[in-house]
Design an enzyme around this catalytic site. Structure first.
Site, PDB file in Angstrom:
ATOM      1  N   CYS A  73      -1.617  -5.252  -4.516  1.00 11.03           N
ATOM      2  CA  CYS A  73      -2.431  -6.238  -5.586  1.00 11.03           C
ATOM      3  C   CYS A  73      -3.776  -6.754  -4.865  1.00 11.03           C
ATOM      4  O   CYS A  73      -4.900  -6.868  -5.235  1.00 11.03           O
ATOM      5  CB  CYS A  73      -1.614  -7.250  -6.130  1.00 11.03           C
ATOM      6  N   ARG A 156       0.983  -2.252 -13.362  1.00  9.02           N
ATOM      7  CA  ARG A 156      -0.509  -2.271 -13.325  1.00  9.02           C
ATOM      8  C   ARG A 156      -0.814  -1.476 -14.585  1.00  9.02           C
ATOM      9  O   ARG A 156      -1.462  -0.312 -14.643  1.00  9.02           O
ATOM     10  CB  ARG A 156      -0.878  -1.431 -12.115  1.00  9.02           C
TER      11      ARG A 156
HETATM   12  C1  BEZ Z   1       2.101  -5.175  -3.921  1.00  6.22           C
HETATM   13  O1  BEZ Z   1       2.036  -4.742  -2.793  1.00  6.22           O
HETATM   14  O2  BEZ Z   1       0.932  -5.360  -4.703  1.00  6.22           O
HETATM   15  C2  BEZ Z   1       3.237  -4.913  -4.664  1.00  6.22           C
HETATM   16  C3  BEZ Z   1       4.288  -3.651  -4.297  1.00  6.22           C
HETATM   17  C4  BEZ Z   1       5.374  -3.433  -5.008  1.00  6.22           C
HETATM   18  C5  BEZ Z   1       5.801  -4.428  -5.899  1.00  6.22           C
HETATM   19  C6  BEZ Z   1       5.076  -5.380  -6.355  1.00  6.22           C
HETATM   20  C7  BEZ Z   1       3.761  -5.459  -5.853  1.00  6.22           C
END
Ligand code: BEZ
Length: 255
Positions: A73, A156
């Site tokens: 994110c 997402r």
């Molecule tokens: C992230 O790094 O944004 C992420 C990765 C896995 C699950 C939730 C967020």
């Protein structure tokens, strides 16, 4: 007396069924392309918003991310914030969301600006609103919670909403997969090119590539097209024409 009780019982039971149906509908609600964007009021890092009314006249990308203070994110927010002006020039505003509270959002965005350097991006300020959705009100309305992926984190999701508040494109990615922001930009330009010029855009289209003209509605039109020098027909149902980059971008981008 007994009749009154039976009537009352039936009435209460009906109300309960209606409430359960409403809750179920809210949980599984998945807006579709062509639907009016579901309305909501929310608190964001840029103040309160009334969606989509506040965005009338602009394209909007409403997108969700799983959680603040997570690496994928963070890479996405830095990329989107860096490209924001480019989207704004295409009359497109950005609105983010996650199931986190306002103070978490503020702390995360401050950390990004103050501490994170990634792929040449640093000192990145996120100026577009990030919705706090701790109650999941918005996430549920937009089908951003996909329980078999995660019950408390939004996937997402990306909703492209036009200036009249109609959903025009939806893209979903899982938690592990960071989005391709060049593709999101290509989509916003292609949607506007289709509207402006009454054409469709073929596979992997970029401004400057040939565009597709709608199917011929009659045998006469089909024949004329096959003979028109400006139109390239591979067959009667598959015709393209030139549309140069400057013409497309001249109409879509701010002067
Ligand atoms: C992230 O790094 O944004 C992420 C990765 C896995 C699950 C939730 C967020």
């Amino acid at each position: 007396m007994q009749t009154i009780f039976i009537g009352l019982y039936a009435h209460v039971k009906q109300i309960k069924i209606e409430i359960m149906e409403e809750q179920l509908e809210q949980v599984i609600s998945m807006p579709r392309i062509g639907d009016a964007a579901p309305e909501f009021k929310a608190v964001t890092t840029q103040g309160d918003i009334n969606f989509p009314a506040d965005y009338k006249g602009s394209w909007v990308i409403l997108f969700s991310h799983p959680a603040d203070f997570t690496p994928v994110c963070t890479s996405e927010f830095m990329t989107f914030a860096t490209m924001e002006e480019k989207f704004n020039n295409a009359n497109c505003k950005l609105v983010g969301l996650s199931i986190d509270g306002l103070y978490s959002h503020i702390a995360w965005l401050r950390t990004i600006k103050e501490k994170i350097e990634y792929k040449g991006m640093k000192d990145v300020e996120v100026n577009f609103p990030l919705i706090e959705d701790i109650t999941m009100n918005v996430a549920k309305k937009y089908g951003m919670i996909q329980p078999n992926e995660d019950t408390t984190k939004a996937v997402r999701a990306v909703f492209f909403i036009d200036p009249k508040g109609i959903i025009r494109t939806i893209i979903y990615y899982p938690l592990s997969l960071g989005r391709n922001f060049d593709e999101l930009y290509r989509v916003i330009i292609a949607l506007q090119a289709a509207d402006e010029f009454g054409v469709a855009t073929p596979a992997d289209w970029y401004p400057g590539d040939d565009v597709i003209i709608g199917p011929a509605g009659s045998c006469g039109t089909a024949k004329d097209r096959m003979e028109d020098g400006d139109i390239d027909c591979k067959d009667w149902f598959f015709c393209t024409k030139k549309l140069d980059k400057a013409t497309v971008l001249g109409r879509v981008l701010k002067k």
